[in-house]
Write a protein that holds these residues in place. Structure first.
Motif, PDB file in Angstrom:
ATOM      1  N   MET A   1     -56.219  28.559 -18.952  1.00 45.44           N
ATOM      2  CA  MET A   1     -55.151  28.422 -19.713  1.00 45.44           C
ATOM      3  C   MET A   1     -55.336  26.730 -19.655  1.00 45.44           C
ATOM      4  O   MET A   1     -55.899  25.644 -18.922  1.00 45.44           O
ATOM      5  CB  MET A   1     -53.785  28.389 -18.903  1.00 45.44           C
ATOM      6  CG  MET A   1     -53.298  30.128 -18.737  1.00 45.44           C
ATOM      7  SD  MET A   1     -53.182  30.835 -21.044  1.00 45.44           S
ATOM      8  CE  MET A   1     -52.023  29.825 -21.350  1.00 45.44           C
ATOM      9  N   PRO A   2     -55.201  25.340 -20.636  1.00 47.49           N
ATOM     10  CA  PRO A   2     -55.567  24.189 -21.208  1.00 47.49           C
ATOM     11  C   PRO A   2     -54.179  23.795 -20.518  1.00 47.49           C
ATOM     12  O   PRO A   2     -55.326  22.301 -19.462  1.00 47.49           O
ATOM     13  CB  PRO A   2     -55.047  24.204 -22.613  1.00 47.49           C
ATOM     14  CG  PRO A   2     -54.959  25.285 -22.968  1.00 47.49           C
ATOM     15  CD  PRO A   2     -54.398  26.243 -22.340  1.00 47.49           C
TER      16      PRO A   2
ATOM     17  N   GLY B   1     -53.695  24.193 -17.142  1.00 46.05           N
ATOM     18  CA  GLY B   1     -54.415  24.500 -15.890  1.00 46.05           C
ATOM     19  C   GLY B   1     -53.648  25.904 -15.334  1.00 46.05           C
ATOM     20  O   GLY B   1     -53.117  26.012 -13.712  1.00 46.05           O
ATOM     21  N   GLY B   2     -52.826  26.445 -16.160  1.00 43.33           N
ATOM     22  CA  GLY B   2     -52.324  27.963 -15.665  1.00 43.33           C
ATOM     23  C   GLY B   2     -52.999  28.547 -15.849  1.00 43.33           C
ATOM     24  O   GLY B   2     -54.487  28.742 -16.071  1.00 43.33           O
ATOM     25  N   THR B   3     -51.991  29.861 -15.077  1.00 38.61           N
ATOM     26  CA  THR B   3     -52.584  31.495 -15.602  1.00 38.61           C
ATOM     27  C   THR B   3     -51.954  32.158 -15.635  1.00 38.61           C
ATOM     28  O   THR B   3     -50.842  31.758 -15.815  1.00 38.61           O
ATOM     29  CB  THR B   3     -52.814  32.019 -13.563  1.00 38.61           C
ATOM     30  OG1 THR B   3     -53.905  31.193 -12.937  1.00 38.61           O
ATOM     31  CG2 THR B   3     -53.902  33.653 -13.745  1.00 38.61           C
ATOM     32  N   ARG B   4     -52.933  33.546 -16.844  1.00 37.37           N
ATOM     33  CA  ARG B   4     -51.930  34.260 -17.741  1.00 37.37           C
ATOM     34  C   ARG B   4     -52.547  35.633 -16.705  1.00 37.37           C
ATOM     35  O   ARG B   4     -53.908  35.987 -17.024  1.00 37.37           O
ATOM     36  CB  ARG B   4     -52.133  33.845 -18.252  1.00 37.37           C
ATOM     37  CG  ARG B   4     -52.080  35.219 -19.906  1.00 37.37           C
ATOM     38  CD  ARG B   4     -51.919  35.099 -21.481  1.00 37.37           C
ATOM     39  NE  ARG B   4     -51.433  33.527 -22.193  1.00 37.37           N
ATOM     40  CZ  ARG B   4     -51.131  33.358 -22.805  1.00 37.37           C
ATOM     41  NH1 ARG B   4     -51.363  34.312 -23.666  1.00 37.37           N
ATOM     42  NH2 ARG B   4     -50.926  31.940 -23.046  1.00 37.37           N
ATOM     43  N   LEU B   5     -51.822  36.498 -16.962  1.00 37.01           N
ATOM     44  CA  LEU B   5     -51.926  37.732 -16.211  1.00 37.01           C
ATOM     45  C   LEU B   5     -51.682  38.363 -17.637  1.00 37.01           C
ATOM     46  O   LEU B   5     -49.894  38.426 -17.881  1.00 37.01           O
ATOM     47  CB  LEU B   5     -51.133  38.281 -15.091  1.00 37.01           C
ATOM     48  CG  LEU B   5     -50.956  39.448 -14.606  1.00 37.01           C
ATOM     49  CD1 LEU B   5     -52.816  40.136 -14.390  1.00 37.01           C
ATOM     50  CD2 LEU B   5     -50.373  39.834 -13.460  1.00 37.01           C
ATOM     51  N   THR B   6     -52.255  39.500 -18.128  1.00 38.58           N
ATOM     52  CA  THR B   6     -51.344  40.267 -19.089  1.00 38.58           C
ATOM     53  C   THR B   6     -51.645  41.421 -17.703  1.00 38.58           C
ATOM     54  O   THR B   6     -52.991  42.409 -17.252  1.00 38.58           O
ATOM     55  CB  THR B   6     -52.715  40.683 -20.154  1.00 38.58           C
ATOM     56  OG1 THR B   6     -52.865  38.669 -20.839  1.00 38.58           O
ATOM     57  CG2 THR B   6     -52.473  41.560 -21.072  1.00 38.58           C
ATOM     58  N   HIS B   7     -50.045  42.442 -17.983  1.00 42.28           N
ATOM     59  CA  HIS B   7     -50.425  43.562 -17.535  1.00 42.28           C
ATOM     60  C   HIS B   7     -49.676  44.956 -18.164  1.00 42.28           C
ATOM     61  O   HIS B   7     -48.546  45.096 -19.038  1.00 42.28           O
ATOM     62  CB  HIS B   7     -49.610  43.457 -16.468  1.00 42.28           C
ATOM     63  CG  HIS B   7     -48.798  44.675 -15.615  1.00 42.28           C
ATOM     64  ND1 HIS B   7     -47.908  45.102 -15.034  1.00 42.28           N
ATOM     65  CD2 HIS B   7     -49.827  46.039 -15.690  1.00 42.28           C
ATOM     66  CE1 HIS B   7     -48.482  46.499 -14.498  1.00 42.28           C
ATOM     67  NE2 HIS B   7     -49.016  47.164 -14.698  1.00 42.28           N
TER      68      HIS B   7
END
Length: 53
Positions: A1-2, A4-10
């Motif tokens: 992510m721009p 610095g975060g994280t994306r989780l797709t469940h």
């Protein structure tokens, strides 16, 4: 992510002939997934114990 975060797709996908009979079971399953996602998000947003924060 721009930022610095994280994306989780469940995601779960149920297919097949018997899925038409799953009504209430799928509702409970969805509720369980949503509860997991809420708890997991809260856990991930807690300060890390590893870096001393």
């Amino acid at each position: 992510m721009p930022d610095g975060g994280t994306r989780l797709t469940h995601r779960e996908r149920f297919t097949g002939a018997l899925t038409v009979f799953g009504g209430a079971m799928f509702d409970r399953t969805r509720a369980g997934f949503e509860a997991f996602n809420t708890a997991f998000k809260a856990r991930c947003e807690q300060p890390s114990m590893v870096d001393g924060r």
